[in-house]
Design an enzyme around this catalytic site. Structure first.
Site, PDB file in Angstrom:
ATOM      1  N   CYS A 125       0.036   0.749   2.132  1.00  0.00           N
ATOM      2  CA  CYS A 125       0.164   1.144   0.627  1.00  0.00           C
ATOM      3  C   CYS A 125       0.098   2.546   0.402  1.00  0.00           C
ATOM      4  O   CYS A 125       0.555   2.942  -0.552  1.00  0.00           O
ATOM      5  CB  CYS A 125      -0.825   0.548  -0.096  1.00  0.00           C
ATOM      6  SG  CYS A 125      -1.408  -1.241   0.122  1.00  0.00           S
ATOM      7  N   HIS A 161      -0.149  -8.973  -2.285  1.00  0.00           N
ATOM      8  CA  HIS A 161       1.230  -8.624  -1.834  1.00  0.00           C
ATOM      9  C   HIS A 161       1.760  -9.228  -0.687  1.00  0.00           C
ATOM     10  O   HIS A 161       0.619  -9.462   0.504  1.00  0.00           O
ATOM     11  CB  HIS A 161       1.792  -7.177  -1.861  1.00  0.00           C
ATOM     12  CG  HIS A 161       1.479  -6.433  -2.927  1.00  0.00           C
ATOM     13  ND1 HIS A 161       0.689  -5.223  -3.014  1.00  0.00           N
ATOM     14  CD2 HIS A 161       2.165  -6.546  -4.002  1.00  0.00           C
ATOM     15  CE1 HIS A 161       0.727  -4.584  -4.474  1.00  0.00           C
ATOM     16  NE2 HIS A 161       1.861  -5.537  -4.990  1.00  0.00           N
TER      17      HIS A 161
END
Length: 258
Positions: free
Chosen positions: A248, A163
């Site tokens: 996250c 990501h």
């Protein structure tokens, strides 16, 4: 006043089966992962954050990585649609949680895909990683949801990491930080500071000079201390084995007024 809430979700008993893309699979200890998750939540609460637990998703090994399920801009929640099809079931409990908090709820629809970990917000600028988990249609739908609210959306290529926020996050003064070998175009950011460790690229802004970051980046913690910041260290080794980082494990809701 602005809120200091963090949405979290306890790890699944199947967390060891989580997806890995850019790293070799290593053994994950579910009991240690749960203990580390609890310590992460305690660190947030110790620095003035109210944690809000989304419903457990025990059948979703990656459900603990709650950041990927939703993107917030002001009071608007955009429910993501992961580029990893097996992760799309994770959003249901999160959608319920943000609705209970009074957010306006929107959705990414097919053919769009978007993971929240691909979105880095710095002020009103929203950087979106365009890569494996987020496609062009997902970027377009995020732009349609947030630009009317005053956001400026900037697409950023991502191919070396899972990501965008696996490569970069930002300091309180809006300087983007990243581990340079994993950042494809540092020139896209007005201010960029390279850090000496991959895990050092990930910080959660706790307020003031406090930065939540992983214990696996001691050299970067020392750098930030020299810059006048106050690192708050947490051990997230089991989640790092699954390409996870400190960002996250929560969704920070800063702009809900209470």
């Amino acid at each position: 006043m602005p809120s200091r809430r963090a949405l979290i979700r306890r790890p699944s008993p199947r967390v060891a089966d989580g997806l890995v893309t850019h790293v070799e699979r290593r053994t994950v200890d579910p009991r240690l992962a749960l203990a580390q998750w609890r310590a992460y939540g305690e660190a947030l609460r110790a620095h003035g954050w109210e944690t809000v637990e989304a419903e457990p998703a025990d059948d979703c090994p990656d459900g603990v990585f709650i950041e990927d399920t939703v993107v917030m801009f002001r009071n608007v929640a955009l429910i993501a649609r992961s580029g990893a099809e097996t992760r799309r079931r994770e959003t249901a409990g999160v959608e319920e949680a943000v609705a209970r908090l009074g957010c306006s709820v929107n959705w990414v629809w097919e053919p769009g895909t978007l993971d929240g970990g691909d979105v880095l917000k710095i002020g009103d600028t929203v950087y979106v990683g365009r890569g494996g988990r987020t496609n062009a249609a997902g970027v377009q739908q995020l732009r349609a949801a947030f630009e009317p609210l005053g956001a400026r959306v900037v697409a950023v290529p991502v191919s070396r990491v899972l990501h965008l926020k696996s490569a970069v996050t930002a300091l309180p003064d809006q300087t983007v930080i990243g581990y340079e070998p994993l950042v494809e175009q540092p020139s896209l950011f007005p201010r960029f500071l390279p850090v000496p460790e991959e895990a050092g690229a990930h910080v959660v802004l706790l307020g003031g000079a406090k930065l939540l970051m992983a214990t696996s980046a001691p050299k970067t913690a020392e750098l930030f201390t020299d810059l006048g910041y106050e690192p708050v260290l947490v051990d997230i080794s089991e989640f790092e084995k699954l390409e996870g980082c400190v960002t996250c494990l929560s969704v920070r809701l800063r702009d809900l007024h209470t």
